[in-house]
Design a protein around this motif. Structure first.
Motif, PDB file in Angstrom:
ATOM      1  N   VAL A  43       4.751 -10.916  -7.387  1.00 18.39           N
ATOM      2  CA  VAL A  43       4.109  -9.916  -6.521  1.00 18.39           C
ATOM      3  C   VAL A  43       3.138  -9.084  -7.348  1.00 18.39           C
ATOM      4  O   VAL A  43       1.991  -8.850  -6.947  1.00 18.39           O
ATOM      5  N   LEU A  44       3.574  -8.663  -8.514  1.00 18.18           N
ATOM      6  CA  LEU A  44       2.727  -7.848  -9.379  1.00 18.18           C
ATOM      7  C   LEU A  44       1.478  -8.619  -9.808  1.00 18.18           C
ATOM      8  O   LEU A  44       0.363  -8.076  -9.768  1.00 18.18           O
ATOM      9  N   GLU A  45       1.639  -9.868 -10.166  1.00 20.54           N
ATOM     10  CA  GLU A  45       0.479 -10.666 -10.571  1.00 20.54           C
ATOM     11  C   GLU A  45      -0.487 -10.866  -9.409  1.00 20.54           C
ATOM     12  O   GLU A  45      -1.698 -10.806  -9.587  1.00 20.54           O
ATOM     13  N   ALA A  46       0.054 -11.105  -8.225  1.00 27.76           N
ATOM     14  CA  ALA A  46      -0.811 -11.251  -7.043  1.00 27.76           C
ATOM     15  C   ALA A  46      -1.604  -9.973  -6.802  1.00 27.76           C
ATOM     16  O   ALA A  46      -2.811 -10.023  -6.508  1.00 27.76           O
ATOM     17  N   LEU A  47      -0.963  -8.834  -6.934  1.00 27.08           N
ATOM     18  CA  LEU A  47      -1.643  -7.556  -6.726  1.00 27.08           C
ATOM     19  C   LEU A  47      -2.744  -7.341  -7.763  1.00 27.08           C
ATOM     20  O   LEU A  47      -3.856  -6.943  -7.423  1.00 27.08           O
ATOM     21  N   ARG A  48      -2.426  -7.591  -9.020  1.00 24.75           N
ATOM     22  CA  ARG A  48      -3.405  -7.395 -10.098  1.00 24.75           C
ATOM     23  C   ARG A  48      -4.604  -8.332  -9.933  1.00 24.75           C
ATOM     24  O   ARG A  48      -5.725  -7.973 -10.274  1.00 24.75           O
ATOM     25  N   ALA A  89       5.546  -0.510 -11.953  1.00 20.79           N
ATOM     26  CA  ALA A  89       6.014  -1.522 -11.002  1.00 20.79           C
ATOM     27  C   ALA A  89       7.110  -2.386 -11.620  1.00 20.79           C
ATOM     28  O   ALA A  89       8.121  -2.682 -10.972  1.00 20.79           O
ATOM     29  N   LYS A  90       6.934  -2.777 -12.863  1.00 19.24           N
ATOM     30  CA  LYS A  90       7.965  -3.573 -13.546  1.00 19.24           C
ATOM     31  C   LYS A  90       9.273  -2.785 -13.609  1.00 19.24           C
ATOM     32  O   LYS A  90      10.338  -3.323 -13.331  1.00 19.24           O
ATOM     33  N   ARG A 147     -11.156  -0.078  -7.737  1.00 19.05           N
ATOM     34  CA  ARG A 147     -11.613  -0.525  -9.056  1.00 19.05           C
ATOM     35  C   ARG A 147     -11.226   0.456 -10.163  1.00 19.05           C
ATOM     36  O   ARG A 147     -12.029   0.760 -11.054  1.00 19.05           O
ATOM     37  N   CYS A 148     -10.007   0.938 -10.104  1.00 23.06           N
ATOM     38  CA  CYS A 148      -9.523   1.902 -11.088  1.00 23.06           C
ATOM     39  C   CYS A 148      -8.759   1.177 -12.202  1.00 23.06           C
ATOM     40  O   CYS A 148      -7.584   0.848 -12.045  1.00 23.06           O
ATOM     41  N   THR A 149      -9.438   0.954 -13.300  1.00 21.77           N
ATOM     42  CA  THR A 149      -8.814   0.242 -14.422  1.00 21.77           C
ATOM     43  C   THR A 149      -7.627   1.025 -14.977  1.00 21.77           C
ATOM     44  O   THR A 149      -6.625   0.427 -15.372  1.00 21.77           O
ATOM     45  N   TYR A 150      -7.747   2.346 -15.008  1.00 28.45           N
ATOM     46  CA  TYR A 150      -6.640   3.175 -15.502  1.00 28.45           C
ATOM     47  C   TYR A 150      -5.403   2.992 -14.626  1.00 28.45           C
ATOM     48  O   TYR A 150      -4.301   2.753 -15.122  1.00 28.45           O
ATOM     49  N   CYS A 151      -5.569   3.106 -13.313  1.00 27.47           N
ATOM     50  CA  CYS A 151      -4.421   3.071 -12.406  1.00 27.47           C
ATOM     51  C   CYS A 151      -3.751   1.705 -12.355  1.00 27.47           C
ATOM     52  O   CYS A 151      -2.526   1.625 -12.295  1.00 27.47           O
ATOM     53  N   VAL A 152      -4.533   0.628 -12.360  1.00 29.67           N
ATOM     54  CA  VAL A 152      -3.906  -0.695 -12.344  1.00 29.67           C
ATOM     55  C   VAL A 152      -3.066  -0.868 -13.610  1.00 29.67           C
ATOM     56  O   VAL A 152      -1.919  -1.324 -13.550  1.00 29.67           O
ATOM     57  N   ALA A 153      -3.619  -0.491 -14.750  1.00 31.58           N
ATOM     58  CA  ALA A 153      -2.872  -0.607 -16.006  1.00 31.58           C
ATOM     59  C   ALA A 153      -1.620   0.273 -15.995  1.00 31.58           C
ATOM     60  O   ALA A 153      -0.537  -0.168 -16.381  1.00 31.58           O
TER      61      ALA A 153
END
Length: 187
Positions: A97-102, A88-89, A76-82
């Motif tokens: 893949v990126l959308e599925a992960l997010r 990743a892009k 649940r790391c909002t900083y790291c996902v952002a």
């Protein structure tokens, strides 16, 4: 709660300064994660060193990002996902893949989804996976080496996500367009 410093080149402990300088040269700014980790030079050095080591694994850039973002989401790391979204892009991770992960969804590619699920199991079980988890990973062509390299990525994410939780690290301007909100329910 205790407030931690986000260091600059001038305020950071001496041993952190060359590491922050390197980050500034690489990115054009010092990411707030690094600015916070700089308080403990060993943490900053350890994180940067492990990131370099993880990049040397047999995993592709997409596979590495799957492991990292899966852990970011579970932790649940909002900083790291952002932060990992533009990374990743830039690494060529396909948009789906990126959308599925997010979004915590299934990846359409069966091999990548098997890696995704294994990374989830490593995180959720704290490494106590069972033979079925390993068999699912091996069935799509991954190896014992892959299973162990997932641990490297997971360890890297423990260092960053736990730092961000402790410091409540503010999102850098460079990552704000990819902001992510952790779901209320367990990821």
């Amino acid at each position: 709660m205790t407030e931690f410093n986000l260091h600059t080149l001038e305020t950071a402990p001496i041993k952190s300064r060359p590491l922050l300088e390197g980050a500034k040269q690489a990115y054009g700014f010092i990411p707030n994660l690094y600015a916070g980790q700089a308080e403990a030079p060993s943490l900053l050095e350890g994180y940067l060193s492990l990131a370099t080591i993880f990049d040397k694994t047999a995993l592709s850039a997409t596979e590495r990002q799957i492991i990292l973002i899966a852990n970011n989401r579970l932790n649940r790391c909002t900083y790291c996902v952002a932060a990992h979204t533009p990374i990743a892009k830039g690494a060529g991770v396909p948009d789906d893949v990126l959308e599925a992960l997010r979004n915590g969804e299934k990846i359409s590619d069966p091999k990548l989804e098997a890696l995704h699920q294994f990374a989830i199991r490593i995180n959720e079980t704290r490494g106590w996976v069972d033979q079925n988890d390993l068999d699912a990973l091996f069935a799509v062509g991954y190896t014992k080496q892959t299973a162990l390299e997932v641990i490297v990525g997971t360890a890297l994410k423990v260092m960053s996500t736990y730092t961000n939780h402790l410091l409540n690290t503010p999102l850098d301007d460079a990552f704000k367009s990819d902001a992510w909100t952790a779901p209320d329910a367990k990821a």
